[in-house]
Design a protein around this motif. Structure first.
Motif, PDB file in Angstrom:
ATOM      1  N   ILE A 301      33.565  24.908  -7.699  1.00  0.00           N
ATOM      2  CA  ILE A 301      34.879  24.417  -7.323  1.00  0.00           C
ATOM      3  C   ILE A 301      35.303  23.079  -8.309  1.00  0.00           C
ATOM      4  O   ILE A 301      36.499  23.094  -8.784  1.00  0.00           O
ATOM      5  CB  ILE A 301      34.859  24.041  -5.815  1.00  0.00           C
ATOM      6  N   VAL A 302      34.345  22.321  -8.723  1.00  0.00           N
ATOM      7  CA  VAL A 302      34.537  21.312  -9.416  1.00  0.00           C
ATOM      8  C   VAL A 302      35.050  21.587 -10.774  1.00  0.00           C
ATOM      9  O   VAL A 302      36.143  20.898 -11.162  1.00  0.00           O
ATOM     10  CB  VAL A 302      33.298  20.077  -9.542  1.00  0.00           C
ATOM     11  N   LYS A 303      34.481  22.602 -11.632  1.00  0.00           N
ATOM     12  CA  LYS A 303      34.761  23.026 -12.653  1.00  0.00           C
ATOM     13  C   LYS A 303      36.485  23.798 -12.597  1.00  0.00           C
ATOM     14  O   LYS A 303      37.206  23.270 -13.364  1.00  0.00           O
ATOM     15  CB  LYS A 303      33.912  24.006 -13.012  1.00  0.00           C
ATOM     16  N   ASN A 304      36.458  24.402 -11.525  1.00  0.00           N
ATOM     17  CA  ASN A 304      38.177  25.082 -11.250  1.00  0.00           C
ATOM     18  C   ASN A 304      38.909  23.867 -11.059  1.00  0.00           C
ATOM     19  O   ASN A 304      40.188  23.967 -11.801  1.00  0.00           O
ATOM     20  CB  ASN A 304      37.937  25.750  -9.839  1.00  0.00           C
ATOM     21  N   LEU A 305      38.469  22.936 -10.423  1.00  0.00           N
ATOM     22  CA  LEU A 305      39.718  21.745 -10.081  1.00  0.00           C
ATOM     23  C   LEU A 305      39.950  21.079 -11.519  1.00  0.00           C
ATOM     24  O   LEU A 305      40.988  20.822 -11.737  1.00  0.00           O
ATOM     25  CB  LEU A 305      39.273  20.751  -9.197  1.00  0.00           C
ATOM     26  N   CYS A 306      38.758  20.764 -12.166  1.00  0.00           N
ATOM     27  CA  CYS A 306      39.199  20.302 -13.488  1.00  0.00           C
ATOM     28  C   CYS A 306      39.898  20.728 -14.356  1.00  0.00           C
ATOM     29  O   CYS A 306      40.839  20.163 -14.839  1.00  0.00           O
ATOM     30  CB  CYS A 306      37.742  19.806 -14.101  1.00  0.00           C
ATOM     31  N   SER A 307      39.611  21.941 -14.547  1.00  0.00           N
ATOM     32  CA  SER A 307      40.356  22.919 -15.328  1.00  0.00           C
ATOM     33  C   SER A 307      41.915  22.969 -14.981  1.00  0.00           C
ATOM     34  O   SER A 307      42.830  23.085 -15.736  1.00  0.00           O
ATOM     35  CB  SER A 307      39.859  24.114 -15.846  1.00  0.00           C
ATOM     36  N   ARG A 308      42.116  23.005 -13.689  1.00  0.00           N
ATOM     37  CA  ARG A 308      43.688  23.030 -13.202  1.00  0.00           C
ATOM     38  C   ARG A 308      44.214  21.859 -13.540  1.00  0.00           C
ATOM     39  O   ARG A 308      45.398  21.983 -13.784  1.00  0.00           O
ATOM     40  CB  ARG A 308      43.494  23.223 -11.772  1.00  0.00           C
ATOM     41  N   LEU A 309      43.563  20.568 -13.311  1.00  0.00           N
ATOM     42  CA  LEU A 309      43.966  19.516 -13.687  1.00  0.00           C
ATOM     43  C   LEU A 309      44.322  19.244 -15.202  1.00  0.00           C
ATOM     44  O   LEU A 309      44.620  18.127 -15.573  1.00  0.00           O
ATOM     45  CB  LEU A 309      43.114  18.420 -13.165  1.00  0.00           C
ATOM     46  N   GLY A 310      43.601  20.043 -16.220  1.00  0.00           N
ATOM     47  CA  GLY A 310      43.597  19.842 -17.517  1.00  0.00           C
ATOM     48  C   GLY A 310      42.374  18.930 -18.081  1.00  0.00           C
ATOM     49  O   GLY A 310      42.358  18.456 -19.041  1.00  0.00           O
ATOM     50  N   HIS A 311      41.490  18.514 -17.315  1.00  0.00           N
ATOM     51  CA  HIS A 311      40.396  17.678 -17.489  1.00  0.00           C
ATOM     52  C   HIS A 311      39.041  18.773 -18.032  1.00  0.00           C
ATOM     53  O   HIS A 311      38.971  20.083 -17.652  1.00  0.00           O
ATOM     54  CB  HIS A 311      39.761  16.745 -16.480  1.00  0.00           C
ATOM     55  N   VAL A 312      38.288  17.946 -18.722  1.00  0.00           N
ATOM     56  CA  VAL A 312      37.217  18.888 -19.343  1.00  0.00           C
ATOM     57  C   VAL A 312      35.627  18.457 -18.751  1.00  0.00           C
ATOM     58  O   VAL A 312      35.603  17.241 -18.676  1.00  0.00           O
ATOM     59  CB  VAL A 312      37.031  18.906 -20.988  1.00  0.00           C
ATOM     60  N   ILE A 313      35.173  19.290 -17.913  1.00  0.00           N
ATOM     61  CA  ILE A 313      33.756  18.906 -17.587  1.00  0.00           C
ATOM     62  C   ILE A 313      32.834  19.157 -18.104  1.00  0.00           C
ATOM     63  O   ILE A 313      32.655  20.625 -18.709  1.00  0.00           O
ATOM     64  CB  ILE A 313      33.787  18.840 -15.981  1.00  0.00           C
ATOM     65  N   GLU A 314      31.600  18.400 -18.543  1.00  0.00           N
ATOM     66  CA  GLU A 314      30.585  19.036 -19.343  1.00  0.00           C
ATOM     67  C   GLU A 314      29.287  18.471 -18.429  1.00  0.00           C
ATOM     68  O   GLU A 314      29.216  17.200 -18.008  1.00  0.00           O
ATOM     69  CB  GLU A 314      30.466  18.613 -20.760  1.00  0.00           C
ATOM     70  N   ALA A 315      28.134  19.030 -18.652  1.00  0.00           N
ATOM     71  CA  ALA A 315      26.796  18.657 -18.178  1.00  0.00           C
ATOM     72  C   ALA A 315      25.838  18.583 -19.282  1.00  0.00           C
ATOM     73  O   ALA A 315      25.915  19.617 -20.290  1.00  0.00           O
ATOM     74  CB  ALA A 315      26.390  19.488 -17.251  1.00  0.00           C
ATOM     75  N   ARG A 316      25.076  17.553 -19.345  1.00  0.00           N
ATOM     76  CA  ARG A 316      23.893  17.400 -19.990  1.00  0.00           C
ATOM     77  C   ARG A 316      22.803  16.937 -19.231  1.00  0.00           C
ATOM     78  O   ARG A 316      22.878  16.337 -18.246  1.00  0.00           O
ATOM     79  CB  ARG A 316      24.153  16.347 -21.232  1.00  0.00           C
ATOM     80  N   SER A 317      21.478  17.578 -19.698  1.00  0.00           N
ATOM     81  CA  SER A 317      20.467  17.281 -18.825  1.00  0.00           C
ATOM     82  C   SER A 317      19.183  17.281 -19.627  1.00  0.00           C
ATOM     83  O   SER A 317      19.102  17.986 -20.738  1.00  0.00           O
ATOM     84  CB  SER A 317      20.202  18.019 -17.634  1.00  0.00           C
ATOM     85  N   GLN A 318      18.123  16.376 -19.109  1.00  0.00           N
ATOM     86  CA  GLN A 318      16.728  16.380 -19.616  1.00  0.00           C
ATOM     87  C   GLN A 318      15.804  16.556 -18.409  1.00  0.00           C
ATOM     88  O   GLN A 318      15.922  15.569 -17.697  1.00  0.00           O
ATOM     89  CB  GLN A 318      16.401  15.459 -20.348  1.00  0.00           C
ATOM     90  N   ARG A 319      15.190  17.589 -18.373  1.00  0.00           N
ATOM     91  CA  ARG A 319      14.159  18.011 -17.283  1.00  0.00           C
ATOM     92  C   ARG A 319      13.294  16.859 -16.966  1.00  0.00           C
ATOM     93  O   ARG A 319      12.579  16.450 -17.805  1.00  0.00           O
ATOM     94  CB  ARG A 319      13.454  19.121 -17.680  1.00  0.00           C
ATOM     95  N   GLY A 320      13.372  16.454 -15.886  1.00  0.00           N
ATOM     96  CA  GLY A 320      12.675  15.345 -15.380  1.00  0.00           C
ATOM     97  C   GLY A 320      13.121  13.816 -15.518  1.00  0.00           C
ATOM     98  O   GLY A 320      12.354  12.894 -15.218  1.00  0.00           O
TER      99      GLY A 320
END
Lengths: 338, 219
Positions: A301-320
């Protein structure tokens, strides 16, 4: 439409022609017609066939090549019948009629679905507003009659409220209508509204919340952004690392053409193999299965809302180590209406 | 201070009255939604809590009619929570907007903030002989001045606002978070004891009294 394919398609006609010309030649020979005359007859036949075939071929080639070209160029292929000119030959006309008829019927069908989808969404909106009334009553009652039991009721009402919001924003994010309002929103205000809403849970999970450089405004819908932040908060709280003090840092970076909001926690992180899929519908991943009850809907849902508003959402992560979400807000003069 | 509650849900109206009553506001409300604007004006309240979904006419209309006659502060309470509703509410003359289901503590904070903002005689804030300089973030007594941190100021103002009444830790916490200070339980305790020390510096040793399991009282 290629000449070779056309010729192959007509091979039966040519064979029959050849056969009849051959028979005619035999017949003429039998009546002792002079060879010159029979040759003339053959040439006339050949000329006639060649002209009609070339004419036939050209008409079809023009129409079908045009059709294919337009089809390839079209983003929404089902609009092709609107783009066709009327061809001069019968089969082409027939094809056009069939296309238009089937298109019309499909449009009606889609309109029906669209209507039922929007009815459903309206019902959900209405239902959510209705359900908020008893939730309001409950939370007021619990607040007015404070005791241990009331605190538990308050906690559960907060959960109900969270779930109903998810339903509401899911319905909103799936809908094609524009029902958001882009205006200048202070990031500090949005973050603190989301934080206040999640205060009890954040304290319950002993999360230290820090902010940096949030004194910027972005063009967005404030309520939608608060919901998005709320989802990120609740995710971070689900996946805290047990061996250290849980922390969330929200910071912003302002560039000339965009603003970037960073939402970083020091939780258990996301396995690298799961990372590309976390925004997909119903994806729960290793964390979701092993740690908390995950529906796999929140980030979708977050991704959907972002793209409807024209924002770009990305995730980065390092396990632990950490998980970091970045939301990029474009600075676009187009949005400004003052 | 009298607050008029415009709300058609009986249960919510009852609980709101109970809540506001507990915090020392007098409450009025009416069942007569046909002439609700007249009822509000008759009651001459200091503040109006206005629901949007009402029988006969919606809250926006009520607010517009009200504005023709009176400048009474209005807080819109609604379960419609889009940015558009918020903008519309503020455009038709409401002073604030709180979405349902509201956090009761936040609602109380908003009410007291709005009342303070619109108080006609804005008396300079004082505590006993102390001058409270909100803008400078300090307390002063004659020539002596002590700086309060932002957190301490928020806590002190809330206690001062309700001097003599119990203010719960939950309320203090909500007020801090609402002001973008995301502190935890321990930090609140530390802030309170620092505030106590600063007040003691001016000679008010027992200004803040702890009520076990309830909260704090500023004497």
């Amino acid at each position: 439409m290629k000449l070779r394919d056309y010729l192959r398609d007509r091979i039966f006609v040519y064979l029959m022609l050849l056969l009849s010309v051959g028979l005619l030649q035999l017949f003429l020979r039998a009546f002792r017609v002079p060879a010159k005359l029979t040759a003339v007859v053959a040439v006339i036949f050949a000329l006639y066939t060649a002209t009609t075939e070339i004419w036939n071929y050209m008409r079809r080639k023009n129409f079908y090549n045009d059709l294919k070209e337009k089809l390839e160029g079209l983003d929404r292929k089902y609009l092709i019948s609107e783009m066709l000119g009327t061809p001069s030959f019968y089969e082409g006309k027939l094809l056009c009629e069939v296309l238009q008829e089937s298109n019309r019927s499909m449009c009606e069908n889609i309109a029906g679905y669209r209507k039922s989808a929007s009815d459903f969404r309206e019902f959900i909106e209405m239902w959510v507003h209705e359900v908020k009334l008893p939730v309001s009553s409950l939370s007021l009652m619990a607040h007015n009659h404070k005791n241990e039991f009331a605190d538990k009721v308050l906690e559960q009402t907060r959960r109900i409220d969270g779930y109903t919001d998810t339903v509401l924003y899911y319905a909103r994010s799936e809908n094609a209508e524009k029902d958001y309002l882009i205006k200048e929103v202070s990031l500090r205000r949005a973050v603190s509204n989301a934080a206040v809403k999640n205060r009890e849970d954040l304290l319950l999970h002993h999360v230290e919340l820090g902010t940096e450089n949030l004194d910027v405004t972005v063009m967005t819908d404030g309520k939608w952004l608060e919901f998005i932040l709320g989802q990120l908060f609740s995710n971070s709280m689900k996946y805290t690392a047990k061996d250290r003090q849980a922390g969330i840092t929200v910071s912003a970076q302002d560039f000339s053409d965009r603003t970037i909001l960073r939402f970083r926690d020091n939780g258990i992180g996301i396995p690298e193999s799961d990372l590309p899929y976390i925004f997909e519908k119903s994806f729960t991943g290793k964390n979701g299965r092993s740690q908390a009850r995950s529906t796999g809907m929140g980030l979708y849902i977050v991704k959907n809302l972002c793209s409807r508003l024209g924002h770009v959402i990305e995730a980065r992560s390092q396990r632990g180590e950490y998980t970091e979400f970045t939301i990029t807000f474009a600075k676009n003069d187009f949005y400004r209406f003052d | 201070m009298k607050i008029f509650i415009v709300e058609d849900e009986k249960e919510i109206r009852k609980e709101l009255t109970l809540l506001l009553d507990k915090y020392g506001y007098a409450c009025a409300s009416s069942d007569d939604f046909r002439n609700i604007t007249a009822r509000i004006l008759e009651a001459r309240p200091d503040l109006v809590l206005l629901d949007i979904n009402l029988p006969y006419q919606d809250g926006y209309e009520v607010c517009r009619e009200l504005r023709k006659e009176s400048d009474v502060p209005v807080i819109v309470l609604t379960s419609r929570d889009t940015d558009f509703d918020e903008l519309l509410s503020l455009n038709i003359g409401a002073d604030d907007y709180v979405a349902k289901p509201y956090n009761p503590t936040i609602l109380l904070l908003r009410i007291s903030a709005l009342l303070k903002r619109t108080a006609k005689a804005n008396r300079g804030q004082t505590y006993r002989n102390l001058q409270v300089n909100v803008a400078r973030g300090s307390l002063s007594l004659e020539d002596r001045e002590l700086i309060l941190t932002k957190n301490e100021m928020i806590i002190f103002l809330l206690l001062l606002d309700r001097q003599g009444q119990i203010v719960t830790r939950d309320e203090l916490m909500t007020a801090l978070w609402d002001n973008e200070e995301f502190v935890n339980d321990n930090a609140l305790t530390v802030n309170i004891s620092r505030l106590r020390a600063k007040l003691a510096d001016f000679g008010y040793q027992d200004a803040i009294v702890t009520r076990k399991k309830q909260g704090y009282v500023l004497k």
